[in-house]
Structure formats: C-alpha cells, structure tokens
Write a protein that holds these residues in place. Structure first.
Motif, short mmCIF file in Angstrom:
data_model
loop_
_atom_site.label_atom_id
_atom_site.label_comp_id
_atom_site.label_asym_id
_atom_site.label_seq_id
_atom_site.Cartn_x
_atom_site.Cartn_y
_atom_site.Cartn_z
N VAL A 50 -20.66 -30.49 22.58
CA VAL A 50 -20.50 -30.09 21.18
C VAL A 50 -19.30 -29.15 21.10
CG1 VAL A 50 -21.50 -28.84 19.23
CG2 VAL A 50 -22.95 -30.31 20.66
N TYR A 51 -18.37 -29.42 20.16
CA TYR A 51 -17.15 -28.62 20.01
C TYR A 51 -17.24 -27.70 18.79
CZ TYR A 51 -15.04 -32.13 23.13
OH TYR A 51 -14.76 -32.96 24.19
N ASP A 52 -16.49 -26.60 18.83
CA ASP A 52 -16.37 -25.75 17.65
C ASP A 52 -15.04 -26.01 16.96
OD1 ASP A 52 -14.43 -24.45 19.11
OD2 ASP A 52 -15.49 -22.55 19.25
N TYR A 53 -14.72 -25.21 15.96
CA TYR A 53 -13.52 -25.42 15.15
C TYR A 53 -12.22 -25.27 15.95
CZ TYR A 53 -12.97 -20.34 15.11
OH TYR A 53 -12.79 -19.04 15.48
N ARG A 54 -12.30 -24.62 17.12
CA ARG A 54 -11.11 -24.44 17.95
C ARG A 54 -10.89 -25.59 18.92
NH1 ARG A 54 -13.24 -19.08 20.61
NH2 ARG A 54 -15.04 -20.51 20.64
N GLY A 55 -11.87 -26.52 18.94
CA GLY A 55 -11.80 -27.61 19.91
C GLY A 55 -12.36 -27.22 21.26
N LYS A 56 -13.12 -26.13 21.29
CA LYS A 56 -13.72 -25.63 22.52
C LYS A 56 -15.17 -26.11 22.63
CE LYS A 56 -14.81 -21.25 24.86
NZ LYS A 56 -14.14 -21.55 26.13
N VAL A 57 -15.57 -26.56 23.82
CA VAL A 57 -16.96 -26.98 24.03
C VAL A 57 -17.83 -25.74 24.08
CG1 VAL A 57 -18.58 -28.06 25.63
CG2 VAL A 57 -16.35 -29.11 25.21
N ILE A 58 -18.80 -25.66 23.17
CA ILE A 58 -19.64 -24.47 23.08
C ILE A 58 -21.10 -24.75 23.38
CG2 ILE A 58 -18.18 -23.26 21.43
CD1 ILE A 58 -20.16 -24.29 19.23
N ALA A 59 -21.48 -26.03 23.44
CA ALA A 59 -22.88 -26.37 23.67
C ALA A 59 -22.98 -27.81 24.15
CB ALA A 59 -23.71 -26.18 22.39
N ALA A 60 -24.18 -28.18 24.57
CA ALA A 60 -24.44 -29.56 24.97
C ALA A 60 -25.65 -30.06 24.20
CB ALA A 60 -24.71 -29.64 26.47
N LEU A 61 -25.60 -31.32 23.81
CA LEU A 61 -26.74 -31.97 23.18
C LEU A 61 -27.30 -32.96 24.19
CD1 LEU A 61 -26.88 -33.47 19.57
CD2 LEU A 61 -28.06 -34.49 21.50
N SER A 62 -28.56 -32.80 24.54
CA SER A 62 -29.16 -33.67 25.55
C SER A 62 -30.42 -34.34 25.03
CB SER A 62 -29.49 -32.88 26.82
OG SER A 62 -30.43 -31.86 26.55
N VAL A 63 -30.66 -35.53 25.54
CA VAL A 63 -31.89 -36.27 25.26
C VAL A 63 -32.62 -36.44 26.58
CG1 VAL A 63 -32.84 -38.50 24.58
CG2 VAL A 63 -31.06 -37.43 23.19
N VAL A 64 -33.90 -36.11 26.59
CA VAL A 64 -34.69 -36.10 27.82
C VAL A 64 -35.93 -36.97 27.66
CG1 VAL A 64 -35.85 -34.64 29.53
CG2 VAL A 64 -33.93 -33.74 28.22
N GLY A 65 -36.26 -37.72 28.71
CA GLY A 65 -37.45 -38.56 28.64
C GLY A 65 -37.87 -39.04 30.02
#
Length: 258
Positions: A211-226
């Motif tokens: 996940v990127y912010d307005y600066r184009g920096k990765v600030i988080a991850a979105l994960s799906v788990v199962g």
C-alpha cells in the motif's frame, strides 16, 4: 544532584509502567504481580506499586477473586483515538470488507514496527479458521507475506537489521538463508506481491501486496490469509490480481496517484 536523582527515578517508573503494559498479550491477557515480576525481572514491590497506580487511572483492572490484572478501559479509549487518526486504518476498512466478500478469506492491513509486523486492521471471513492473527499481533517479517512485501520495498538498513537479528525457523518452509531471502525480496518487488506458503504456521498460506501513500512510499501491506486447502498455488495469480486491485484503491484513498 537531588533533582537529577528524582528525574531518573521518575523516568525509571514510567519505563517500568510501559514495559508492564506491553507485557500483556492475547495469549496472556491476565497476570499476577508475581508473573510480571518474574517475566520482566522487576522487584515485586515495584510491580505492586506500579500496578496500583495504573489501576487508579483505569489502565489496568484487578480481579478481586483471582488477584490477576488485565488491561483497563482507559487503554481502549486511547486505542480508539489512535485508530481514528490512522489514515490507513480508516481508509482500508471498506476495501477490506469488499475483498473479504469477494475472496472469502480473512484480510489484514499491517506495518513494520521495531523489526516486526504488527496488524492494524483485520476483517474476518464467514468461514474463519483459527489463525494466530489479531489487531495488535506482532509476527516476524521474514516468514509472513505482509512482512516480506514490506521488506521488499524497505530501506537497505531495515533489511540488514532483520538479517542481523537472525531468521528463525518456524516450519520446514521458513526461509532461514539470508541470500535466499534477499533473492525472494527482489522477486517480490518484480512481481508486486508476496506469498507465504506455510512459512510461519503449518497449513496456513497468505498473499500480500504493498500500500502506497501520497509520496509514493510503501507504508503498509494488505494480506489475505487462509488454510492451504483454500489458498492453493494454482489460485495465486487470481488472488494476487484482486489483492493488488484492492491495494491500488487503498493507496488512492491515501493520496497516491501512481
């Protein structure tokens, strides 16, 4: 000199209080004074005084029957303030809900904090399987899909710090060779997503994207788990495509224009 000693004692007391609060976990939500004293290496009288002060402010609660302490409602109100002021927490929630409905698996938003992955947001699916994840949970980054995504886009200094602390083996699939992990991180950055197939827990697979912010920096991850029975290798491409689309929407909500 006397004033300096008083300041040192005050700072020591604050540090002890914070260490005590952070010692409570989902696995150990209740503790006796003796438990805290042993685990943190603090004097029982020090712990007892600190707990009494924390209880008077509502940060811990003491069960009169068991004599055990648990975290109090004052912390709940503070966490609500933090959550409401964390953009990625707020902006990701509706996207996670739709993704869970679409894929039928549990989704998370996580970040790196002190060389660990911490989960900020979780939306559970209708048919959950018990996993060791919850909001506030900390996991190692080298064997989780979210952690590896965050490392793939992180500064070299952070990656080196993770390597220096050692790559603990959790399952037969855990990457413990630094060179193999670095190669995996390069591949993740090339593909735009990460997978973890039973690298942290047996029978558990996950896929994550940045996940990127307005600066184009990765600030988080979105994960799906199962469970591995539902997230299989031949389904990775389909899952990844939808997860990347979801991270794109969250990123745009955060001001990213790509």
């Amino acid at each position: 000199m006397e004033l300096k000693n008083q300041e040192d004692q005050y700072l020591s007391s604050v540090k002890n209080a914070l260490r005590i609060l952070k010692s409570f976990t989902m696995d150990e939500p209740e503790k006796k004074v003796s438990d805290i004293s042993t685990s943190l290496g603090l004097n029982k009288s020090t712990v007892s005084r600190t707990m009494a002060t924390l209880a008077s402010e509502g940060f811990v609660h003491k069960d009169p029957e068991t004599k055990k302490y648990s975290l109090g409602l004052s912390l709940l109100s503070l966490s609500s303030i933090v959550n409401s002021n964390t953009d990625v927490y707020r902006e990701s929630y509706p996207v996670l809900n739709r993704l869970v409905e679409n894929l039928g698996e549990t989704a998370h938003i996580s970040v790196i904090d002190k060389l660990e992955v911490i989960y900020l947001q979780k939306v559970e699916c209708n048919h959950p399987v018990r996993f060791l994840t919850h909001v506030g949970r900390r996991n190692p980054p080298h064997c989780t899909s979210s952690g590896k995504v965050l490392l793939a886009y992180a500064d070299e200094e952070l990656v080196n710090a993770v390597l220096e602390q050692g790559l603990e083996k959790y399952t037969k699939n855990t990457i413990t060779d630094p060179d193999k992990l670095l190669a995996n991180l390069k591949e993740i950055k090339k593909n735009g997503y990460s997978t973890s197939f039973e690298e942290l827990n047996e029978g558990v697979n996950s896929i994550a994207a940045p996940v990127y912010d307005y600066r184009g920096k990765v600030i988080a991850a979105l994960s799906v788990v199962g469970p591995k029975q539902r997230i299989q290798s031949h389904k990775v491409q389909g899952f990844a495509k939808k997860i990347i689309a979801a991270t794109k929407e969250v990123s745009e909500r955060m001001g990213y224009r790509g």
